[in-house]
Design a protein around this motif. Structure first.
Motif, PDB file in Angstrom:
ATOM      1  N   UNK A   1       0.997  -1.246  -0.096  1.00 57.73           N
ATOM      2  CA  UNK A   1      -0.103  -0.020  -0.265  1.00 57.73           C
ATOM      3  C   UNK A   1       0.880   1.257   0.022  1.00 57.73           C
ATOM      4  N   UNK A   2       1.837   1.085   0.761  1.00 58.55           N
ATOM      5  CA  UNK A   2       2.914   2.281   0.756  1.00 58.55           C
ATOM      6  C   UNK A   2       3.542   2.702  -0.614  1.00 58.55           C
ATOM      7  N   UNK A   3       3.781   1.576  -1.159  1.00 57.94           N
ATOM      8  CA  UNK A   3       4.473   1.549  -2.601  1.00 57.94           C
ATOM      9  C   UNK A   3       3.409   1.965  -3.950  1.00 57.94           C
ATOM     10  N   UNK A   4       2.094   1.695  -3.565  1.00 53.64           N
ATOM     11  CA  UNK A   4       1.051   2.070  -4.287  1.00 53.64           C
ATOM     12  C   UNK A   4       0.227   3.133  -4.208  1.00 53.64           C
ATOM     13  N   UNK A   5       0.789   4.193  -3.169  1.00 50.44           N
ATOM     14  CA  UNK A   5       0.214   5.468  -2.916  1.00 50.44           C
ATOM     15  C   UNK A   5      -0.284   6.226  -4.081  1.00 50.44           C
ATOM     16  N   UNK A   6       0.621   6.380  -5.003  1.00 53.37           N
ATOM     17  CA  UNK A   6       0.219   7.206  -6.133  1.00 53.37           C
ATOM     18  C   UNK A   6      -1.065   6.663  -6.844  1.00 53.37           C
ATOM     19  N   UNK A   7      -0.801   5.411  -7.137  1.00 54.38           N
ATOM     20  CA  UNK A   7      -1.831   4.697  -7.700  1.00 54.38           C
ATOM     21  C   UNK A   7      -3.120   4.348  -6.875  1.00 54.38           C
ATOM     22  N   UNK A   8      -2.929   4.448  -5.534  1.00 56.72           N
ATOM     23  CA  UNK A   8      -4.226   4.705  -4.823  1.00 56.72           C
ATOM     24  C   UNK A   8      -5.021   6.120  -5.076  1.00 56.72           C
ATOM     25  N   UNK A   9      -4.170   7.036  -5.219  1.00 55.62           N
ATOM     26  CA  UNK A   9      -4.952   8.304  -5.450  1.00 55.62           C
ATOM     27  C   UNK A   9      -5.375   8.498  -6.967  1.00 55.62           C
ATOM     28  N   UNK A  10      -4.698   7.851  -7.883  1.00 54.47           N
ATOM     29  CA  UNK A  10      -5.096   8.038  -9.419  1.00 54.47           C
ATOM     30  C   UNK A  10      -6.377   7.105  -9.618  1.00 54.47           C
TER      31      UNK A  10
ATOM     32  N   UNK B   1      -8.721   6.293  -7.229  1.00 56.67           N
ATOM     33  CA  UNK B   1      -9.793   6.539  -6.293  1.00 56.67           C
ATOM     34  C   UNK B   1      -9.910   5.296  -5.306  1.00 56.67           C
ATOM     35  N   UNK B   2      -8.713   4.602  -5.100  1.00 57.76           N
ATOM     36  CA  UNK B   2      -8.702   3.573  -4.193  1.00 57.76           C
ATOM     37  C   UNK B   2      -8.984   2.272  -4.681  1.00 57.76           C
ATOM     38  N   UNK B   3      -9.538   2.232  -5.920  1.00 55.30           N
ATOM     39  CA  UNK B   3      -9.788   0.784  -6.828  1.00 55.30           C
ATOM     40  C   UNK B   3      -8.625  -0.167  -6.754  1.00 55.30           C
ATOM     41  N   UNK B   4      -7.577   0.372  -6.766  1.00 56.58           N
ATOM     42  CA  UNK B   4      -6.074  -0.316  -7.010  1.00 56.58           C
ATOM     43  C   UNK B   4      -6.141  -1.406  -5.626  1.00 56.58           C
ATOM     44  N   UNK B   5      -6.673  -0.957  -4.555  1.00 53.05           N
ATOM     45  CA  UNK B   5      -6.685  -1.698  -3.356  1.00 53.05           C
ATOM     46  C   UNK B   5      -7.471  -2.991  -3.540  1.00 53.05           C
ATOM     47  N   UNK B   6      -8.363  -3.180  -4.410  1.00 57.35           N
ATOM     48  CA  UNK B   6      -9.095  -4.299  -4.621  1.00 57.35           C
ATOM     49  C   UNK B   6      -8.035  -5.162  -5.581  1.00 57.35           C
TER      50      UNK B   6
END
Length: 127
Positions: A58-67, A69-74
């Motif tokens: 999740x830390x490494x994916x912070x930019x993707x989480x923002x880009x 809207x959190x869907x990368x968490x799935x």
């Protein structure tokens, strides 16, 4: 203090096992063998992965989480579910298995795990 920590661990394992059960309940194509023992082992594995690996990802994916809207968490949850299945296969306990046949099934399962993890966070960390 130790009792509270043990309680949180047991609740976490239980909720992760419940999430695994719910995935098998809602997704007809997902098959398991091992019954309650599978859900307990799966809950332990998911708990370890959620504690050790998920925060790093999740830390490494912070930019993707923002880009996204959190869907990368799935997708992250999907990957953790895949890792859980792989670990279950590697430890090779007789009559213990989980089969998730398609990527779509993994994505739906990842979404379900995200919801369960959110509920777990509300229950465990807001007390």
């Amino acid at each position: 203090k130790h009792v509270l920590m043990i309680r949180k661990i047991i609740i976490g394992i239980g909720l992760n096992g419940l999430a695994l059960y719910l995935v098998t309940y809602f997704l007809d194509d997902v098959t398991v063998s091992g019954g309650f023992f599978l859900f307990a082992v799966g809950g332990i594995i998911l708990g370890i992965l959620n504690t050790l690996i998920k925060p790093i990802i999740k830390t490494l994916a912070i930019p993707l989480i923002f880009l996204t809207g959190g869907l990368i968490l799935i997708v992250i949850n999907t990957g953790l579910l895949w890792l859980t299945k792989e670990v279950i296969d590697i430890i090779a306990i007789p009559n213990l298995s989980i089969e998730i046949p398609t990527f779509i099934d993994y994505l739906i399962a990842g979404l379900l795990f995200g919801v369960i993890n959110w509920v777990e966070h509300l229950i465990i960390h807001n007390k």
